[in-house]
Design an enzyme around this catalytic site. Structure first.
Site, PDB file in Angstrom:
ATOM      1  N   LYS A 290       0.854  -1.188   0.000  1.00 56.42           N
ATOM      2  CA  LYS A 290       0.000   0.000   0.000  1.00 56.42           C
ATOM      3  C   LYS A 290       0.895   1.244   0.000  1.00 56.42           C
ATOM      4  CE  LYS A 290      -4.069   1.962   2.296  1.00 56.42           C
ATOM      5  NZ  LYS A 290      -5.054   1.803   3.387  1.00 56.42           N
ATOM      6  N   GLU A 379     -19.057  -5.757  11.045  1.00 59.29           N
ATOM      7  CA  GLU A 379     -19.953  -4.998  11.911  1.00 59.29           C
ATOM      8  C   GLU A 379     -20.973  -5.890  12.612  1.00 59.29           C
ATOM      9  OE1 GLU A 379     -18.305  -2.277   8.814  1.00 59.29           O
ATOM     10  OE2 GLU A 379     -19.334  -4.219   8.723  1.00 59.29           O
ATOM     11  N   ARG A 407     -25.271  -2.080   8.489  1.00 55.80           N
ATOM     12  CA  ARG A 407     -24.938  -3.460   8.135  1.00 55.80           C
ATOM     13  C   ARG A 407     -25.191  -4.421   9.292  1.00 55.80           C
ATOM     14  NH1 ARG A 407     -19.247  -3.500   5.119  1.00 55.80           N
ATOM     15  NH2 ARG A 407     -20.402  -4.513   3.457  1.00 55.80           N
TER      16      ARG A 407
END
Length: 647
Positions: A290, A379, A407
């Site tokens: 990244k 979640e 969610r």
């Protein structure tokens, strides 16, 4: 002011994937260099997500070079990493408007380009969406059409990703899953999957033999299907022999390839060409970095996920000069306050689904590592995990962004509220969030939470009230408790005051008045205070009430208000349908005040796109100017608006 940023000579000629295909494979490394530099040039000046797109430059170029996009369908997960994709698919010259008001969206968006095959923003949707597209192609007889889901190892930790893999494994579709493995989401990844992928990528014995097996697979086209079967059996045996666990993906009936270097564009082109000719679901495991190509972003990947504006030469992140003390961010008030509370109450725990930095729970994780938990991008699990802790006498503060709490809605109802457990939902990013746009607006929580029995629903007007509500929520026998607060800075420099318990379902008077009443919930009350300054200059007398709670409502205060005022305004930075204003309207109708003139201000019934929060508030009429104009229209008076510009 717009700064003209020129692309490199090859990138400047690429206005579509078809233009990219005109280049020789030997030119692709230069395209990658130019694309990476263009992302650096634009984001350093105009802002946006950064490290994720740098990490997938070679993968992006290789996929658009090999696959016939948009006929072949790329589905990006989350979309933080899709800047290179946008630039290569006709949006290079308007890329500087990325995440700006009326500009292009920060995430793939279907109505923006045919190459954006699926709108994203929340994690872990790509496999399910791509599988749906692939199954549709089977039904339509499109045997040559490819469907590629690009998903990070962080997003792979969510249950939805596993559900998609599980279903795809029993399908006979042209589905390719590209696993972008960089050990990061926004913060470093956690959990057993991270360890499993590390085991694959660090097994030197496996990787040595895997390379030989890969060479065999690469010769499929030349030496026939028999060799393909032999190579497949050899590769499977190698994995079984050298890895400490059986291959997770192959146990789900995926053909697994990799790990491979995700920054070798020429090799990636060869791999993708091979994968097109192998039937059934396949997964290619790409190792990437990244922030690749920008030293500071490689070294501090969390900060450089979305750093703001910066000097592309020195790597210095620009910060606005602040000669005077500034109020803290609400998330930091939460982060410091939960530590204060936990020091006094050993039952308090902190839980976050992969957002320790974004929620500032990282403060507790550093000071009390055994009492704060990052459960990964999950979640639903975060809520039910919290419920399990609560059954054993702990008081979990489950911190989830408003848009992501959607969610876990079933878990809030079924696992927490039906059982009346003392889980404290601290919902960050409530209201309008700015540049992330429609996928991230915290527009619905006040409405969807207030419908649930047993749940206390609250929103603080300022930092002091946030602390007091957190203090209140962890009192004995409190039950399920929701506290929502916005993104960004608060309004109090002197915010660290002694905490006190607030009475449940009781609001407060901010200012007295005689002409009209304004009832606010949450930080919209601060907009009312600013609007009231202008109204006072025009001799308009406004009574302002901070209601604090959407549920239970302060019925005694409401009786007083409606007994005095025939004209009432409600204001919230949540959806108008079913929210705080609706609750007040329902109460008025049910309690004999149906003749009152009630005007509701809030987020209208459409999705609010990206931009600065101030622009979004103006669009919704929630800026102080909008409040002043609403009062003017209701009272039928003329108000001098010249002072509004100073708000």
């Amino acid at each position: 002011m717009t700064i003209n940023i020129k692309p490199g000579p090859l990138l400047g000629k690429i206005n579509s994937p078809a233009d990219l295909k005109k280049l020789s494979i030997e030119q692709l490394p230069q395209v990658c260099d130019e694309l990476r530099q263009y992302i650096v040039d634009v984001v350093s000046v105009y802002g946006g997500h950064f490290g994720a797109s740098l990490g997938v430059v070679e993968m992006t170029v290789a996929m658009h070079y090999v696959f016939d996009t948009p006929y072949d369908q790329l589905v990006w997960d989350v979309g933080h990493q899709a800047y290179g994709h946008k630039i290569l698919t006709g949006r290079r010259d308007e890329f500087y408007t990325n995440r700006k008001y009326k500009g292009i969206a920060g995430f793939p968006k279907r109505d923006e380009s045919p190459c954006d095959t699926f709108g994203v923003g929340h994690s872990s949707t790509s496999i399910s969406a791509a599988l749906g597209m692939a199954q549709a192609s089977v039904l339509k007889g499109e045997k040559d059409r490819q469907h590629i889901a690009i998903i990070g190892d962080g997003a792979m930790t969510a249950g939805l990703a596993f559900e998609g893999l599980n279903n795809a494994g029993v399908s006979n579709t042209n589905l390719i899953v590209v696993l972008n493995d960089n050990c990061m989401s926004i913060d470093p990844n956690v959990g057993a999957l991270k360890d499993y992928l590390t085991d694959i990528t660090t097994s030197s014995s496996y990787n040595k033999f895997r390379d030989e097996c890969w060479k065999a697979l690469g010769k499929i086209g030349k030496i026939g299907e028999g060799a393909q079967g032999i190579a497949s059996k050899i590769e499977h045996s190698i994995k079984t022999l050298f890895l400490t666990q059986s291959n997770l993906f192959e146990s789900l009936n995926f053909r697994y390839f990799g790990p491979t270097d995700g920054h070798d564009v020429i090799r990636l082109v060869g791999i993708f060409e091979d994968l097109k000719n192998i039937p059934g679901p396949k997964l290619i495991h790409c190792r990437t970095v990244k922030g690749k190509g920008f030293k500071q972003a490689e070294e501090d990947q969390t900060i450089w996920h979305s750093p703001g504006l910066f000097d592309k030469i020195t790597g210095e992140i620009y910060k606005k000069p602040n000669p005077a003390p500034k109020p803290p961010k609400y998330q930091d008030v939460f982060g410091h306050t939960i530590v204060e509370l936990a020091e006094e109450n050993p039952k308090i725990l902190g839980i976050t689904p992969a957002m320790p930095s974004g929620s500032s729970l990282i403060i507790m994780m550093k000071e009390m590592p055994d009492r704060a938990f990052d459960v990964g991008i999950a979640e639903q699990h975060a809520v039910t995990f919290s419920a399990g802790l609560a059954t054993q006498g702990f008081v979990p503060f489950c911190n989830i962004y408003s848009t992501f709490m959607q969610r876990a809605y079933d878990q809030v109802i079924h696992d927490v509220c039906i059982q009346n457990l003392n889980v404290v939902f601290t919902m960050d990013r409530g209201g309008l969030v700015g540049a992330d746009g429609a996928t991230h607006q915290g527009a619905f929580d006040l409405a969807y939470m207030r419908f649930i029995p047993n749940l206390i629903v609250s929103a603080p007007m300022d930092e002091e009230e946030l602390r007091n509500l957190m203090f209140t929520a962890q009192q004995e026998n409190m039950g399920p408790f929701s506290i929502r607060y916005p993104r960004g800075e608060g309004v109090m420099v002197d915010w660290r005051r002694p905490m006190k318990a607030l009475p449940i379902g009781k609001g407060r008077i901010i200012s007295e008045g005689n002409d009209i009443a304004i009832l606010s919930i949450g930080t919209m009350g601060n907009h009312v205070v600013k609007a009231n300054e202008i109204l006072k200059l025009n001799e308009i007398s406004v009574a302002h009430y901070d209601m604090r709670y959407v549920k239970p409502l302060d019925e005694e205060l409401l009786k007083t208000i409606f007994g005095r005022f025939k004209k009432v305004i409600t204001i919230e930075d949540g959806c108008l349908m079913g929210g705080f204003g609706s609750a007040v309207l329902e109460w008025a109708m049910d309690n004999g005040f149906g003749s009152a003139e009630i005007t509701r201000l809030g987020i209208p019934d459409h999705f609010i796109e990206q931009g600065e929060p101030a622009d979004q508030y103006r669009e919704c009429g929630l800026h102080p100017e909008g409040i002043v104009k609403t009062v003017q229209n209701i009272l039928g008076v003329k108000i001098r608006m010249d002072e509004v510009a100073n708000l």
